[in-house]
Design a protein around this motif. Structure first.
Motif, mmCIF file in Angstrom:
data_model
loop_
_atom_site.group_PDB
_atom_site.id
_atom_site.type_symbol
_atom_site.label_atom_id
_atom_site.label_comp_id
_atom_site.label_asym_id
_atom_site.label_seq_id
_atom_site.Cartn_x
_atom_site.Cartn_y
_atom_site.Cartn_z
ATOM 1 N N THR A 48 0.816 -1.217 0.000
ATOM 2 C CA THR A 48 0.000 0.000 0.000
ATOM 3 C C THR A 48 0.846 1.262 0.000
ATOM 4 O O THR A 48 0.513 2.244 -0.666
ATOM 5 C CB THR A 48 -0.945 0.000 1.215
ATOM 6 N N TYR A 49 1.963 1.251 0.746
ATOM 7 C CA TYR A 49 2.801 2.450 0.782
ATOM 8 C C TYR A 49 3.522 2.663 -0.547
ATOM 9 O O TYR A 49 3.866 3.797 -0.893
ATOM 10 C CB TYR A 49 3.806 2.390 1.941
ATOM 11 N N GLU A 50 3.741 1.592 -1.311
ATOM 12 C CA GLU A 50 4.323 1.744 -2.639
ATOM 13 C C GLU A 50 3.308 2.330 -3.611
ATOM 14 O O GLU A 50 3.662 3.116 -4.502
ATOM 15 C CB GLU A 50 4.839 0.394 -3.143
ATOM 16 N N TRP A 51 2.039 1.979 -3.418
ATOM 17 C CA TRP A 51 0.994 2.601 -4.234
ATOM 18 C C TRP A 51 0.908 4.092 -3.959
ATOM 19 O O TRP A 51 0.597 4.883 -4.859
ATOM 20 C CB TRP A 51 -0.357 1.929 -3.980
ATOM 21 N N ALA A 52 1.172 4.491 -2.709
ATOM 22 C CA ALA A 52 1.209 5.925 -2.390
ATOM 23 C C ALA A 52 2.303 6.620 -3.195
ATOM 24 O O ALA A 52 2.100 7.730 -3.720
ATOM 25 C CB ALA A 52 1.439 6.131 -0.892
ATOM 26 N N ALA A 85 11.905 2.070 -11.853
ATOM 27 C CA ALA A 85 12.765 0.920 -12.164
ATOM 28 C C ALA A 85 13.291 0.267 -10.890
ATOM 29 O O ALA A 85 13.354 -0.971 -10.783
ATOM 30 C CB ALA A 85 13.925 1.371 -13.057
ATOM 31 N N VAL A 86 13.675 1.080 -9.914
ATOM 32 C CA VAL A 86 14.155 0.547 -8.631
ATOM 33 C C VAL A 86 13.042 -0.220 -7.936
ATOM 34 O O VAL A 86 13.259 -1.330 -7.412
ATOM 35 C CB VAL A 86 14.674 1.685 -7.735
ATOM 36 N N MET A 87 11.836 0.346 -7.919
ATOM 37 C CA MET A 87 10.702 -0.332 -7.289
ATOM 38 C C MET A 87 10.406 -1.655 -7.976
ATOM 39 O O MET A 87 10.123 -2.663 -7.319
ATOM 40 C CB MET A 87 9.467 0.576 -7.313
ATOM 41 N N PHE A 99 3.125 -3.427 10.465
ATOM 42 C CA PHE A 99 4.243 -2.726 9.837
ATOM 43 C C PHE A 99 3.815 -2.033 8.545
ATOM 44 O O PHE A 99 4.143 -0.852 8.320
ATOM 45 C CB PHE A 99 5.379 -3.709 9.556
ATOM 46 N N GLU A 100 3.094 -2.740 7.699
ATOM 47 C CA GLU A 100 2.676 -2.139 6.428
ATOM 48 C C GLU A 100 1.755 -0.945 6.668
ATOM 49 O O GLU A 100 1.850 0.077 5.977
ATOM 50 C CB GLU A 100 1.980 -3.179 5.549
ATOM 51 N N ARG A 101 0.890 -1.069 7.653
ATOM 52 C CA ARG A 101 -0.015 0.039 7.963
ATOM 53 C C ARG A 101 0.757 1.257 8.448
ATOM 54 O O ARG A 101 0.474 2.390 8.035
ATOM 55 C CB ARG A 101 -1.026 -0.410 9.018
ATOM 56 N N ALA A 102 1.737 1.053 9.306
ATOM 57 C CA ALA A 102 2.560 2.161 9.788
ATOM 58 C C ALA A 102 3.321 2.806 8.640
ATOM 59 O O ALA A 102 3.433 4.042 8.567
ATOM 60 C CB ALA A 102 3.531 1.664 10.862
ATOM 61 N N MET A 103 3.844 1.998 7.720
ATOM 62 C CA MET A 103 4.571 2.536 6.573
ATOM 63 C C MET A 103 3.641 3.341 5.672
ATOM 64 O O MET A 103 4.036 4.385 5.140
ATOM 65 C CB MET A 103 5.210 1.401 5.777
ATOM 66 N N LEU A 104 2.411 2.877 5.501
ATOM 67 C CA LEU A 104 1.458 3.630 4.682
ATOM 68 C C LEU A 104 1.151 4.989 5.310
ATOM 69 O O LEU A 104 1.079 6.006 4.611
ATOM 70 C CB LEU A 104 0.167 2.831 4.507
ATOM 71 N N ILE A 105 0.991 5.012 6.629
ATOM 72 C CA ILE A 105 0.729 6.277 7.318
ATOM 73 C C ILE A 105 1.909 7.222 7.152
ATOM 74 O O ILE A 105 1.737 8.410 6.843
ATOM 75 C CB ILE A 105 0.429 6.022 8.808
ATOM 76 N N LEU A 106 3.120 6.715 7.327
ATOM 77 C CA LEU A 106 4.314 7.555 7.219
ATOM 78 C C LEU A 106 4.517 8.059 5.792
ATOM 79 O O LEU A 106 4.662 9.266 5.558
ATOM 80 C CB LEU A 106 5.541 6.783 7.689
#
Length: 329
Positions: free
Chosen positions: A22-26, A60-62, A165-172
């Motif tokens: 999800t944070y990568e979609w951001a 490309a990195v992603m 962890f994923e949720r925290a990363m999405l928030i950040l």
């Protein structure tokens, strides 16, 4: 316990997610938005090709890290994808200068508003009040602590609250990209650049001229106030000389992200972590004004928007992360 952690770190996941986190979609959303913006402001950009090709390199990195994770889906490769997003933050911050140069800086408006609200310029007043070596170093320590504190909270969620962890990363990451959007449309250079450009005599006299596109071509700032022989003074001044750009000062994202980090500690019900982080947050807010990186109104706006971003993203992230968990079962 250490053996168990290392074992979990390299353990291959049974049903790894096939798509982006999800944070990568951001990040993808921000890339798409800024590419569209760059198309409309292409002729006003100094280096439009850098804006476009920089984003292509990030994509490309992603993609490469996604492939590595698909080949070896474990916690380590999952964390590598998150770490890559965090490591790109300085690049994104510098990139703002290329985008918001299409809009006139609003420092004159912020500085005159501060004069109306406080009958002074808090950045000047604070730096002239705290002149000793100890308070000066504390201010610079607070400002320098931002990224280490951010990394600490990310590692805490990864090591001790992995399910969130994923949720925290999405928030950040969602909050960071929200601030970057604000920086584009509320372009300000910051007190250290504006005061230098206008002259301290004009600032003290209450004259705050509109400099229009001056900061598109001038990068000179005031020397940092306080104890010039201090360790943290040199750390911040060196970083500012290397990467400083008169681009992103309002609202103060460090203050906003600082309150989000505190709220993440509270969300985890870790009062000890919250109490450890609280002094650094207070020093960060004070230090942002003291070193003249941000206006006091910017810090206040940063804390306010940080609270809004946290609870908005917390609400949005719940169904998204739950959906991801169900798909991994």
């Amino acid at each position: 316990m250490r053996h168990s952690f290392l074992k979990d770190l390299f353990k291959i996941e049974q049903k790894p997610p096939k798509g982006l986190f999800t944070y990568e979609w951001a990040a993808v959303g921000y890339i798409a938005f800024t590419l569209l913006l760059a198309m409309f402001t292409y002729t006003k950009l100094a280096h439009p090709e850098a804006v476009v090709f920089g984003r292509l390199r990030i994509v490309a990195v992603m993609a490469a890290l996604w492939l590595v994770y698909r080949l070896a889906p474990c916690r380590l490769t999952r964390f590598t994808r998150a770490a890559a997003q965090l490591s790109l933050l300085p690049w994104w911050y510098a990139d703002i200068y290329e985008l918001n140069r299409a809009f006139p800086k609003l420092d004159w408006l912020i500085a005159s508003s501060e004069q109306s609200f406080f009958d002074c310029q808090p950045a000047l007043t604070l730096s002239h009040t705290l002149t000793g070596s100890v308070p000066s170093e504390l201010m610079y320590l607070g400002y320098a602590s931002f990224f280490p504190v951010l990394v600490l909270v990310v590692l805490y969620y990864f090591g001790w609250r992995y399910n969130e962890f994923e949720r925290a990363m999405l928030i950040l990451m969602g909050a960071f990209f929200a601030y970057f959007v604000l920086f584009i449309f509320i372009p300000t250079a910051g007190p250290t650049y504006y005061y230098e450009a206008v002259g301290l005599k004009n600032i003290v006299a209450g004259h705050f001229p509109n400099l229009h596109d001056y900061f598109n071509y001038h990068y000179k700032s005031l020397p940092g106030p306080g104890y010039t022989d201090g360790l943290f003074y040199h750390i911040i001044e060196s970083a500012r000389r290397i990467s400083g750009r008169p681009a992103a000062s309002f609202p103060a994202s460090q203050a906003g992200m600082g309150i989000i980090i505190l709220l993440l500690a509270l969300h985890a019900r870790n009062i000890r972590l919250f109490l450890i982080l609280l002094p650094f947050f207070l020093l960060l807010c004070a230090g942002s004004v003291y070193i003249q990186a941000h206006y006091l109104l910017g810090v206040i706006a940063g804390v306010g928007t940080g609270i809004i971003f946290f609870f908005t993203l917390l609400y949005i992230s719940e169904p998204l992360t739950k959906k991801g968990k169900r798909s991994r079962r």
